[in-house]
Design a protein around this motif. Structure first.
Motif, PDB file in Angstrom:
ATOM      1  N   ILE A   1     -30.793 -51.717   1.962  1.00  0.00           N
ATOM      2  CA  ILE A   1     -30.346 -51.073   0.723  1.00  0.00           C
ATOM      3  C   ILE A   1     -29.195 -50.116   1.032  1.00  0.00           C
ATOM      4  O   ILE A   1     -28.223 -50.043   0.286  1.00  0.00           O
ATOM      5  CB  ILE A   1     -31.501 -50.332   0.026  1.00  0.00           C
ATOM      6  CG1 ILE A   1     -32.648 -51.279  -0.293  1.00  0.00           C
ATOM      7  CG2 ILE A   1     -31.015 -49.616  -1.245  1.00  0.00           C
ATOM      8  CD1 ILE A   1     -32.260 -52.504  -1.081  1.00  0.00           C
ATOM      9  N   ASP A   2     -29.299 -49.400   2.141  1.00  0.00           N
ATOM     10  CA  ASP A   2     -28.212 -48.503   2.539  1.00  0.00           C
ATOM     11  C   ASP A   2     -26.919 -49.284   2.740  1.00  0.00           C
ATOM     12  O   ASP A   2     -25.847 -48.848   2.323  1.00  0.00           O
ATOM     13  CB  ASP A   2     -28.580 -47.755   3.817  1.00  0.00           C
ATOM     14  CG  ASP A   2     -29.772 -46.848   3.639  1.00  0.00           C
ATOM     15  OD1 ASP A   2     -30.003 -46.361   2.507  1.00  0.00           O
ATOM     16  OD2 ASP A   2     -30.505 -46.627   4.628  1.00  0.00           O
TER      17      ASP A   2
ATOM     18  N   VAL B   1     -25.436 -50.322  -0.593  1.00  0.00           N
ATOM     19  CA  VAL B   1     -24.712 -49.211  -1.234  1.00  0.00           C
ATOM     20  C   VAL B   1     -23.299 -49.137  -0.675  1.00  0.00           C
ATOM     21  O   VAL B   1     -22.328 -49.037  -1.428  1.00  0.00           O
ATOM     22  CB  VAL B   1     -25.452 -47.873  -1.051  1.00  0.00           C
ATOM     23  CG1 VAL B   1     -24.581 -46.700  -1.466  1.00  0.00           C
ATOM     24  CG2 VAL B   1     -26.762 -47.875  -1.829  1.00  0.00           C
TER      25      VAL B   1
ATOM     26  N   LYS C   1     -21.250 -51.987  -2.048  1.00  0.00           N
ATOM     27  CA  LYS C   1     -20.962 -51.833  -3.472  1.00  0.00           C
ATOM     28  C   LYS C   1     -19.883 -50.790  -3.707  1.00  0.00           C
ATOM     29  O   LYS C   1     -19.071 -50.934  -4.617  1.00  0.00           O
ATOM     30  CB  LYS C   1     -22.246 -51.516  -4.247  1.00  0.00           C
ATOM     31  CG  LYS C   1     -23.140 -52.738  -4.353  1.00  0.00           C
ATOM     32  CD  LYS C   1     -24.417 -52.470  -5.113  1.00  0.00           C
ATOM     33  CE  LYS C   1     -25.229 -53.758  -5.225  1.00  0.00           C
ATOM     34  NZ  LYS C   1     -26.410 -53.608  -6.050  1.00  0.00           N
TER      35      LYS C   1
ATOM     36  N   ALA D   1     -24.754 -50.539  -9.246  1.00  0.00           N
ATOM     37  CA  ALA D   1     -26.041 -50.744  -8.585  1.00  0.00           C
ATOM     38  C   ALA D   1     -26.730 -51.995  -9.126  1.00  0.00           C
ATOM     39  O   ALA D   1     -27.302 -52.778  -8.372  1.00  0.00           O
ATOM     40  CB  ALA D   1     -26.932 -49.517  -8.767  1.00  0.00           C
TER      41      ALA D   1
ATOM     42  N   SER E   1     -35.187 -50.734  -5.518  1.00  0.00           N
ATOM     43  CA  SER E   1     -33.933 -50.737  -4.756  1.00  0.00           C
ATOM     44  C   SER E   1     -32.761 -50.307  -5.632  1.00  0.00           C
ATOM     45  O   SER E   1     -31.905 -49.523  -5.205  1.00  0.00           O
ATOM     46  CB  SER E   1     -33.662 -52.133  -4.190  1.00  0.00           C
ATOM     47  OG  SER E   1     -34.690 -52.529  -3.315  1.00  0.00           O
TER      48      SER E   1
ATOM     49  N   GLU F   1     -30.237 -47.196  -5.232  1.00  0.00           N
ATOM     50  CA  GLU F   1     -28.781 -47.354  -5.214  1.00  0.00           C
ATOM     51  C   GLU F   1     -28.117 -46.474  -6.265  1.00  0.00           C
ATOM     52  O   GLU F   1     -27.067 -45.875  -6.014  1.00  0.00           O
ATOM     53  CB  GLU F   1     -28.402 -48.824  -5.440  1.00  0.00           C
ATOM     54  CG  GLU F   1     -28.744 -49.716  -4.279  1.00  0.00           C
ATOM     55  CD  GLU F   1     -28.419 -51.175  -4.552  1.00  0.00           C
ATOM     56  OE1 GLU F   1     -27.773 -51.475  -5.590  1.00  0.00           O
ATOM     57  OE2 GLU F   1     -28.830 -52.017  -3.745  1.00  0.00           O
TER      58      GLU F   1
ATOM     59  N   GLU G   1     -27.864 -43.059  -4.949  1.00  0.00           N
ATOM     60  CA  GLU G   1     -26.855 -42.975  -3.880  1.00  0.00           C
ATOM     61  C   GLU G   1     -25.432 -43.100  -4.427  1.00  0.00           C
ATOM     62  O   GLU G   1     -24.520 -42.434  -3.939  1.00  0.00           O
ATOM     63  CB  GLU G   1     -27.111 -44.056  -2.831  1.00  0.00           C
ATOM     64  CG  GLU G   1     -28.368 -43.857  -2.022  1.00  0.00           C
ATOM     65  CD  GLU G   1     -28.313 -42.619  -1.152  1.00  0.00           C
ATOM     66  OE1 GLU G   1     -27.269 -42.334  -0.545  1.00  0.00           O
ATOM     67  OE2 GLU G   1     -29.349 -41.919  -1.099  1.00  0.00           O
ATOM     68  N   LEU G   2     -25.264 -43.937  -5.437  1.00  0.00           N
ATOM     69  CA  LEU G   2     -23.934 -44.151  -6.006  1.00  0.00           C
ATOM     70  C   LEU G   2     -23.564 -43.095  -7.044  1.00  0.00           C
ATOM     71  O   LEU G   2     -22.413 -43.020  -7.467  1.00  0.00           O
ATOM     72  CB  LEU G   2     -23.848 -45.551  -6.649  1.00  0.00           C
ATOM     73  CG  LEU G   2     -23.939 -46.733  -5.688  1.00  0.00           C
ATOM     74  CD1 LEU G   2     -24.110 -48.021  -6.466  1.00  0.00           C
ATOM     75  CD2 LEU G   2     -22.708 -46.794  -4.787  1.00  0.00           C
TER      76      LEU G   2
END
Length: 78
Positions: A16-17, A20, A23, A30, A68, A72, A75-76
């Motif tokens: 998942i990291d 990110v 993306k 996401a 997930s 994201e 994080e985004l």
């Protein structure tokens, strides 16, 4: 066997990291609906090939995918 499954899920979460990062580079959100559909179709087919209930697997993966995506989003900064 449960420990192995948890270990695989933990390893998957590391991807998942990476998702990110990719993306951000590609300017993708996401949630990419087409990709979610593709993944759910793939896991359903794989479940069938392995003698598992495809609806159960799709349901489990839907939860995993949603978790997930929410990660994201955080994080985004969406």
């Amino acid at each position: 066997m449960d420990i192995e499954l948890i270990t695989l899920l933990a390893n998957r979460s590391g991807y998942i990291d990476r998702a990110v990062d990719l993306k951000v580079i590609e300017g993708l959100p996401a949630r990419t609906t087409d990709r979610v559909t593709e993944v759910l179709n793939e896991v359903g087919a794989t479940a069938t090939q392995n003698g598992l209930d495809p609806e159960l697997v799709r349901k489990l993966w839907s939860e995993l995918i949603e978790w997930s995506i929410q990660r994201e989003i955080r994080e985004l900064g969406e």
